[in-house]
Scaffold this motif. Structure first.
Motif, PDB file in Angstrom:
ATOM      1  N   UNK A   1      -1.607  -5.069  -5.500  1.00 58.12           N
ATOM      2  CA  UNK A   1      -2.838  -4.509  -5.236  1.00 58.12           C
ATOM      3  C   UNK A   1      -3.852  -5.465  -4.938  1.00 58.12           C
ATOM      4  N   UNK A   2      -3.342  -6.756  -5.306  1.00 53.43           N
ATOM      5  CA  UNK A   2      -4.529  -7.747  -5.170  1.00 53.43           C
ATOM      6  C   UNK A   2      -5.052  -8.250  -6.661  1.00 53.43           C
ATOM      7  N   UNK A   3      -4.640  -7.479  -7.513  1.00 53.89           N
ATOM      8  CA  UNK A   3      -5.209  -7.550  -8.837  1.00 53.89           C
ATOM      9  C   UNK A   3      -4.676  -8.908  -9.409  1.00 53.89           C
ATOM     10  N   UNK A   4      -5.215  -9.794 -10.177  1.00 56.05           N
ATOM     11  CA  UNK A   4      -4.814 -11.072 -10.778  1.00 56.05           C
ATOM     12  C   UNK A   4      -4.321 -10.589 -12.167  1.00 56.05           C
ATOM     13  N   UNK A   5      -3.031 -11.367 -12.211  1.00 58.73           N
ATOM     14  CA  UNK A   5      -2.022 -11.208 -13.470  1.00 58.73           C
ATOM     15  C   UNK A   5      -1.954 -12.450 -14.204  1.00 58.73           C
TER      16      UNK A   5
ATOM     17  N   UNK B   1       7.387 -11.305 -14.857  1.00 62.78           N
ATOM     18  CA  UNK B   1       8.925 -11.090 -15.066  1.00 62.78           C
ATOM     19  C   UNK B   1       9.559 -11.744 -14.063  1.00 62.78           C
ATOM     20  N   UNK B   2      10.694 -12.604 -14.604  1.00 55.78           N
ATOM     21  CA  UNK B   2      11.489 -13.403 -13.550  1.00 55.78           C
ATOM     22  C   UNK B   2      13.059 -13.393 -14.134  1.00 55.78           C
ATOM     23  N   UNK B   3      13.665 -13.376 -12.951  1.00 56.00           N
ATOM     24  CA  UNK B   3      15.335 -13.623 -13.532  1.00 56.00           C
ATOM     25  C   UNK B   3      15.569 -14.755 -14.052  1.00 56.00           C
ATOM     26  N   UNK B   4      16.269 -14.882 -15.171  1.00 57.64           N
ATOM     27  CA  UNK B   4      16.835 -16.043 -16.004  1.00 57.64           C
ATOM     28  C   UNK B   4      17.552 -16.897 -15.158  1.00 57.64           C
ATOM     29  N   UNK B   5      18.181 -16.409 -14.291  1.00 57.79           N
ATOM     30  CA  UNK B   5      19.207 -17.215 -13.427  1.00 57.79           C
ATOM     31  C   UNK B   5      18.575 -18.014 -12.281  1.00 57.79           C
ATOM     32  N   UNK B   6      17.365 -17.549 -11.784  1.00 58.62           N
ATOM     33  CA  UNK B   6      16.860 -18.368 -10.704  1.00 58.62           C
ATOM     34  C   UNK B   6      15.304 -18.728 -10.792  1.00 58.62           C
ATOM     35  N   UNK B   7      14.650 -17.979 -11.865  1.00 54.19           N
ATOM     36  CA  UNK B   7      13.375 -17.948 -12.289  1.00 54.19           C
ATOM     37  C   UNK B   7      12.529 -17.290 -11.112  1.00 54.19           C
ATOM     38  N   UNK B   8      13.210 -16.287 -10.216  1.00 54.18           N
ATOM     39  CA  UNK B   8      12.590 -15.777  -9.269  1.00 54.18           C
ATOM     40  C   UNK B   8      11.532 -14.635  -9.712  1.00 54.18           C
ATOM     41  N   UNK B   9      10.268 -14.606  -9.263  1.00 54.67           N
ATOM     42  CA  UNK B   9       9.333 -13.368  -9.648  1.00 54.67           C
ATOM     43  C   UNK B   9       9.726 -12.101  -9.084  1.00 54.67           C
ATOM     44  N   UNK B  10       9.622 -11.345 -10.266  1.00 56.44           N
ATOM     45  CA  UNK B  10      10.317 -10.001 -10.114  1.00 56.44           C
ATOM     46  C   UNK B  10       8.807  -8.916 -10.058  1.00 56.44           C
ATOM     47  N   UNK B  11       8.025  -9.397 -10.941  1.00 58.26           N
ATOM     48  CA  UNK B  11       6.788  -8.616 -10.901  1.00 58.26           C
ATOM     49  C   UNK B  11       5.569  -9.368 -11.711  1.00 58.26           C
ATOM     50  N   UNK B  12       4.451  -8.934 -11.330  1.00 58.50           N
ATOM     51  CA  UNK B  12       3.196  -9.651 -12.051  1.00 58.50           C
ATOM     52  C   UNK B  12       2.609  -8.466 -13.032  1.00 58.50           C
ATOM     53  N   UNK B  13       2.100  -9.143 -14.018  1.00 60.62           N
ATOM     54  CA  UNK B  13       1.460  -8.037 -14.962  1.00 60.62           C
ATOM     55  C   UNK B  13       0.211  -8.738 -15.629  1.00 60.62           C
ATOM     56  N   UNK B  14      -1.061  -7.711 -15.918  1.00 67.85           N
ATOM     57  CA  UNK B  14      -2.054  -8.193 -16.567  1.00 67.85           C
ATOM     58  C   UNK B  14      -1.804  -8.519 -17.820  1.00 67.85           C
ATOM     59  N   UNK B  15      -0.882  -7.898 -18.633  1.00 64.93           N
ATOM     60  CA  UNK B  15      -0.790  -8.170 -20.110  1.00 64.93           C
ATOM     61  C   UNK B  15       0.590  -8.446 -20.407  1.00 64.93           C
ATOM     62  N   UNK B  16       0.751  -9.076 -21.613  1.00 64.52           N
ATOM     63  CA  UNK B  16       2.170  -9.363 -22.027  1.00 64.52           C
ATOM     64  C   UNK B  16       2.889  -8.025 -22.285  1.00 64.52           C
ATOM     65  N   UNK B  17       2.141  -7.065 -22.658  1.00 64.53           N
ATOM     66  CA  UNK B  17       2.635  -5.644 -23.424  1.00 64.53           C
ATOM     67  C   UNK B  17       2.957  -5.179 -22.020  1.00 64.53           C
ATOM     68  N   UNK B  18       2.461  -4.963 -20.884  1.00 61.57           N
ATOM     69  CA  UNK B  18       2.808  -4.548 -19.752  1.00 61.57           C
ATOM     70  C   UNK B  18       4.292  -5.280 -19.231  1.00 61.57           C
ATOM     71  N   UNK B  19       4.098  -6.339 -19.102  1.00 61.30           N
ATOM     72  CA  UNK B  19       5.291  -7.490 -18.918  1.00 61.30           C
ATOM     73  C   UNK B  19       6.764  -6.884 -19.510  1.00 61.30           C
ATOM     74  N   UNK B  20       6.323  -6.843 -20.855  1.00 63.30           N
ATOM     75  CA  UNK B  20       7.541  -6.444 -21.776  1.00 63.30           C
ATOM     76  C   UNK B  20       7.938  -4.916 -21.289  1.00 63.30           C
ATOM     77  N   UNK B  21       7.260  -3.911 -21.092  1.00 61.60           N
ATOM     78  CA  UNK B  21       7.634  -2.618 -20.593  1.00 61.60           C
ATOM     79  C   UNK B  21       8.261  -2.724 -19.263  1.00 61.60           C
TER      80      UNK B  21
END
Length: 66
Positions: free
Chosen positions: A14-18, A22-42
């Motif tokens: 959406x253009x919002x900064x985070x 969230x990354x895959x442990x195998x290759x550290x490839x970005x899966x998603x971006x979040x504004x808070x740690x709680x949202x990333x955990x979800x």
């Protein structure tokens, strides 16, 4: 597939900064971006739940010869 959360700057689709990625442990490839740690955990919990459901569905299909 194991995931982990890293604190680093990122940009959501959406253009919002985070601040958390969230990354895959195998290759550290970005899966998603979040504004808070709680949202990333979800997001990590949702990914694990989804993978579990897919595994169960595949097992069901294989066991019932679909």
């Amino acid at each position: 597939m194991p995931y982990k959360i890293l604190k680093r700057k990122c940009k959501q689709s959406s253009g919002k900064k985070g601040k958390y990625v969230v990354v895959k442990k195998t290759d550290n490839k970005k899966q998603s971006c979040h504004t808070s740690k709680k949202k990333a955990q979800g997001a990590v919990k949702a990914r694990y739940a989804n993978e579990s459901e897919i595994r169960e569905l595949v097992r069901f299909i294989l066991e019932n010869d679909f």
